[in-house]
Every structure is written in C-alpha cells, then in structure tokens.
Design an enzyme around this catalytic site. Structure first.
Site, short mmCIF file in Angstrom:
data_model
loop_
_atom_site.label_atom_id
_atom_site.label_comp_id
_atom_site.label_asym_id
_atom_site.label_seq_id
_atom_site.Cartn_x
_atom_site.Cartn_y
_atom_site.Cartn_z
CD GLU A 230 -2.07 2.12 1.39
OE1 GLU A 230 -1.76 2.89 0.45
OE2 GLU A 230 -2.25 2.48 2.55
CB CYS A 264 -1.54 6.82 1.03
SG CYS A 264 -2.71 5.94 2.07
P1 NDP Z 1 9.10 4.87 4.10
O1 NDP Z 1 8.44 4.15 3.03
O2 NDP Z 1 10.59 5.01 4.01
O3 NDP Z 1 8.76 4.20 5.50
C1 NDP Z 1 7.66 3.35 5.73
C2 NDP Z 1 8.14 2.09 6.42
O4 NDP Z 1 8.92 1.32 5.50
C3 NDP Z 1 9.06 2.35 7.61
O5 NDP Z 1 8.86 1.37 8.60
C4 NDP Z 1 10.43 2.21 6.98
O6 NDP Z 1 11.43 1.94 7.90
C5 NDP Z 1 10.20 1.05 6.07
N1 NDP Z 1 11.17 0.89 5.01
C6 NDP Z 1 11.70 1.83 4.21
N2 NDP Z 1 12.56 1.28 3.34
C7 NDP Z 1 12.56 -0.05 3.60
C8 NDP Z 1 13.27 -1.17 3.06
N3 NDP Z 1 14.12 -1.03 2.06
N4 NDP Z 1 13.05 -2.38 3.59
C9 NDP Z 1 12.19 -2.54 4.61
N5 NDP Z 1 11.51 -1.53 5.17
C10 NDP Z 1 11.69 -0.30 4.67
O7 NDP Z 1 8.41 6.25 4.26
P2 NDP Z 1 9.03 7.62 4.81
O8 NDP Z 1 8.74 7.67 6.21
O9 NDP Z 1 10.44 7.82 4.40
O10 NDP Z 1 8.14 8.64 3.97
C11 NDP Z 1 8.54 9.00 2.66
C12 NDP Z 1 7.39 9.03 1.71
O11 NDP Z 1 6.71 7.78 1.71
C13 NDP Z 1 6.31 10.01 2.07
O12 NDP Z 1 6.66 11.30 1.67
C14 NDP Z 1 5.14 9.43 1.32
O13 NDP Z 1 5.21 9.79 -0.03
C15 NDP Z 1 5.35 7.95 1.43
N6 NDP Z 1 4.56 7.35 2.51
C16 NDP Z 1 3.38 6.78 2.21
C17 NDP Z 1 2.60 6.25 3.20
C18 NDP Z 1 1.29 5.63 2.91
O14 NDP Z 1 0.39 5.69 3.75
N7 NDP Z 1 1.12 4.98 1.77
C19 NDP Z 1 3.00 6.28 4.59
C20 NDP Z 1 4.29 6.89 4.81
C21 NDP Z 1 5.03 7.39 3.80
P3 NDP Z 1 12.76 2.85 8.04
O15 NDP Z 1 12.30 4.21 8.35
O16 NDP Z 1 13.49 2.14 9.10
O17 NDP Z 1 13.47 2.81 6.71
#
Ligand code: NDP
Length: 456
Positions: A230, A264
């Site tokens: 998602e 989102c």
């Molecule tokens: P991320 O996608 O980086 O973070 C969401 C989760 O994924 C966190 O737990 C993060 O952990 C984890 N994650 C990130 N990279 C990896 C990986 N390679 N392997 C496993 N887990 C991973 O979101 P951000 O917080 O950096 O936000 C950035 C952008 O993401 C926002 O500006 C928005 O566009 C989008 N976003 C969308 C959401 C939604 O509801 N669909 C929610 C949040 C963000 P860690 O921080 O440890 O990397």
C-alpha cells in the site's frame, strides 16, 4: 534507515531511544513465530476472535493515552488521534465479528465427484512493515485479519513510532495473543530483507513509500514470497460544474489538512471547472489561513506539525521548486518561526506537466488546484499520474458523477465524499499505488491458502 528514536515533532525534543534488534537475534525471532504457528492455527477461530475483541476494548479504554502518545510521536492532533484509535478498534471488532464466518468451509458444485470443498487456511509467519502516518490504523489493517486467520506476525514499525509500537505489543499480549504469535522488532531494513528471504517467512505486507515498496517487493519476488503493498497516492478531487463551489472547497480544504496532509489518500489534486477556480481557490486560501497550527496534544489544535523536520523540509522544498518552475503560490509554504516541524498550508495553481509538482506526491498540507474546460479533460488529468489509489467526484447529479467516477484509474472511487475508510470496505490501489487489498473480506484473502479438497 533511521535509529529507533522518538522525537516530539512539535518541540524537536528527543523523547526516548529504543534498543535495536541484534543481527544474531533475527533467526531467533523467526524461530519463535515459526514454532508458535501450529498452536495458533489450531486455536479455535472463536478464541482468536475473542482476543481481538479484547484488543478493541483495550484501545477504547486507553484512547486518551494512545492518542496523546502518537501526538507527541508523529504530531497528529489528539482529536484526530482519538478518531484513529476508534477506527483501529473498529477494525479489530469487525474481524472478530466477521472473520470466523469468512473461514468456514465452502461446498462447491461437486462436478462429477462426491465432494468438492474449499477451506480458507492460514499460510504461516508473515512480516509487516508499517509507516508513521497512522501508527495504530495501519497496524490494525494488517494484524487484525492475519491474527484472526491464524497467521503469526513479525512487525517492524517506522522508527519514529517505536513507542506506539511498544504499546501495541503490550496490548496484544495482554489481550491474550501468545508472546511468539506477535513479535514487535526494532529492525533495520537489511534485517527485514533477511527475514523476507528466509524460508520460514511466507509473506510480507508494507505500507509506505514507492522506494520502500520496490525494495521489499524485489526481495519478496526473488524469494517467491507473496507481497501486499500500500504505497503513495496523488488523489484527484473532481468538482463538476453544477457543484456548490464554496461548500466543496471547504470540504476539500478540511480533507487536505487532515493529518497535516500526510495521508496516502488525501485529496492532493483538486480539479475544478476553469470558471470556478477563482472562487474555489479563495475558499481554500481563507480556510487554510484560518487554520492555526499548534501543539498536537492540545484538544483545540486542528493542524499539528509534520512528522519530522526532515519531512517538513522536503514538502517546503517541493513548494519552493514548484514556484521556481512557474507555479503560482496563493498562500503558505513557509516555515513559521520557532521550534517544531510546522509548515503553513499552501495552495498552488498553474502547475503544468513539465513541473515536478504535476507528477510527484506531496505528502503535506499543500493543495494543487487545476482548471479544466470539460469532463474529459478532468478525467484525463486525474488519470495522468503514476498513482492510482483513490479519487472523488462532486456533483448534485449522482448518476453523472458515478459515470465519471467509474472512469478513474483507482482502487477506490468516491462520489460526494473522499477517502472514507470503514473496516468492511476494501482499501488499496492500482498502478504505482501498490497491489493487494486490505480491510473487509478482501484483507483476509491475501495471506491465505484457499485449499481445495475433492473426493472422487
Ligand atoms: P518509508 O516508506 O521510508 O517508511 C515506511 C516504512 O517502510 C518504515 O517502517 C520504513 O522503515 C520502512 N522501510 C523503508 N525502506 C525499507 C526497506 N528497504 N526495507 C524494509 N523496510 C523499509 O516512508 P518515509 O517515512 O520515508 O516517507 C517518505 C514518503 O513515503 C512520504 O513522503 C510518502 O510519499 C510515502 N509514505 C506513504 C505512506 C502511505 O500511507 N502509503 C505512509 C508513509 C510514507 P525505516 O524508516 O526504518 O526505513
């Protein structure tokens, strides 16, 4: 990857630091959820449902505490945070009530045999990776159906939500989820990749950015694991020529400011008949300007800080770049004086296809308004992004609006509302917004073995 440190985004003050998972402990965690699986799947569904009811009761009983916790962790105003706690509770209740029925054996037309039956069964240990924007709700969407179905779970939350992750872990176990059926980890992304690759893990669900989604899906694909993603969205909010402009603009403004615009499925692009743009923008501007930002723990606050200074700076930079590339800024976009990750909500017009703001997701309180001269132009514009999460059409003519809604390339199309989320409705997108569905019966159909038994 950031460290598991919680920082109050309204003050910049570091609250707590959490011990990260040791590399040597990764295999132990996988061993625990694997060993716990046979006992959990053999537990009667009614007992698992009863545990989910107790989880829901705990959320409701501790609503104020839980709301205050995420207010200081990721900046959601407490009034909204209490709404999120209630929504999460309703999801645990929904699966407790409907989940057992969704697991019952279905007898098919035997087609020449004595019997053909299909049984929905769990598949085993799963990994969930969750974001910070709805700390309780995102976890509920993944955990409720999968605990009910009989899967076991390793959960990695966003590092800035380490404290709410800790409380959820405590709530689940106090409600009766066995210790090794749900294991919260403060893991690195590399450790998560190792877990996905491990034969003991059967699937992965991630909510977050495209970058994160692509990374885990790549590991999942290489290891032939099912993934549900998602990801982001850039939802269109289409106003038809017969709509009440002032009223819809007010609704759009409020929807865009929910959770500081960090959802989102927030309506990020507003598509309005050209001759109505001026009025629509003026209502947006006045509503945004009238919305004071403040301390998210104060019950009167409607707009908190963004989740972190880094996130705020990223959004401010997107606004600055849009203006540099030729867009018009009608209000906001500036960082107010003082501590905290605050940003004044912004309204942009004049965004064209060659600008970054046309195609990028803006994850903050920024509305981009477009003028169009026909319904076809509105639909083309709405679909002209890589995302396909949701979209809405606003009109007094319901049939016409429904026809237009049906032309949106999205997983969720709404008429005269935007982004309604209920436990029984499917949630998810198409295109780069991800794949798979959460919530409702669809959310219980992702990590299951739809097992046939046929007797000749
Ligand atoms: P991320 O996608 O980086 O973070 C969401 C989760 O994924 C966190 O737990 C993060 O952990 C984890 N994650 C990130 N990279 C990896 C990986 N390679 N392997 C496993 N887990 C991973 O979101 P951000 O917080 O950096 O936000 C950035 C952008 O993401 C926002 O500006 C928005 O566009 C989008 N976003 C969308 C959401 C939604 O509801 N669909 C929610 C949040 C963000 P860690 O921080 O440890 O990397």
């Amino acid at each position: 990857m950031t460290a598991y440190v919680t920082t109050n985004p309204a003050t910049g003050k570091t609250e707590r630091t959490f011990p990260e998972l040791d590399d040597a402990a990764v295999s132990d965690v996988l061993g625990r959820v694997t060993d716990a699986y046979p006992g959990w799947r053999a537990t009667p569904a009614a007992d698992r449902a009863q545990i989910l009811v107790r989880v829901a009761e705990a959320y409701e009983a501790r609503s104020d505490e839980l709301a205050a916790l995420i207010a200081t962790e990721m900046g959601k105003p407490v009034k909204e945070a209490a709404g999120e706690v209630a929504l999460a509770a309703s999801i645990y209740r929904w699966y407790a009530e409907h989940g057992p029925d969704l697991l019952t054996r279905e007898t098919l037309d035997p087609q020449g045999a004595q019997e053909s039956v299909v049984q929905t069964e769990p598949i085993g240990p799963l990994v969930g990776v969750m974001p910070w924007n709805f700390p309780y709700y995102q976890v509920a969407r993944f955990v409720a159906p999968n605990l009910l179905v009989g899967n076991t779970i390793v959960l990695k939350h966003a590092p800035i939500c380490a404290a709410s992750a800790e409380v959820m872990d405590e709530i689940f176990h106090t409600a009766g989820v066995p210790d090794d059926v749900y294991v919260n980890v403060y893991a690195t992304n590399e450790q998560i990749a190792d877990m996905i690759a491990d034969p003991r893990i059967q699937g992965i669900s991630l909510t977050g950015s495209e970058r994160a989604g692509a990374s885990v899906a790549e590991t999942a694909g290489r290891n032939l694991k099912k993934a549900v993603l998602e990801l982001g969205g850039s939802d269109a909010f289409i106003v038809l020529d017969d709509a009440d402009v002032a009223r819809t603009a007010k609704v759009a403004a409020r929807a865009r400011l929910m959770n500081g615009g960090q959802a989102c499925n927030s309506p990020k692009r507003m598509i309005v008949p050209t001759d109505k743009v001026e009025e629509f923008v003026s209502v947006l501007v006045s509503t945004f300007e009238a919305t004071e930002h403040g301390d998210p723990t104060d019950s009167g606050t409607r707009l908190g800080p963004l989740s972190s200074v880094a996130a705020r700076d990223g959004v401010a930079e997107q606004v600055r770049r849009a203006v540099e590339q030729g867009a018009t800024l009608h209000t906001g976009g500036e960082v107010p004086d003082g501590d905290g990750a605050f940003l004044r909500p912004a309204v942009l017009t004049g965004v064209t296809k060659d600008m970054d703001a046309y195609s990028e997701e803006i994850f903050g309180p920024v509305a981009v308004v477009y003028g169009v001269d026909s319904v076809d132009e509105a639909v083309t514009l709405a679909n002209d992004v890589s995302y396909g999460l949701s979209g809405s059409v606003w009109s007094g003519d319901i049939e016409r609006a429904q026809e237009i809604a049906d032309r949106l390339e999205v997983g969720m199309a709404y008429v005269n509302e935007h982004g309604t989320t209920l436990p029984g409705l499917p949630f998810g997108g198409v295109k780069r917004s991800g794949f798979g569905r959460e919530l409702g019966r669809w959310g219980m159909g992702e990590f299951v073995n739809t097992r046939l038994r046929r007797t000749a």
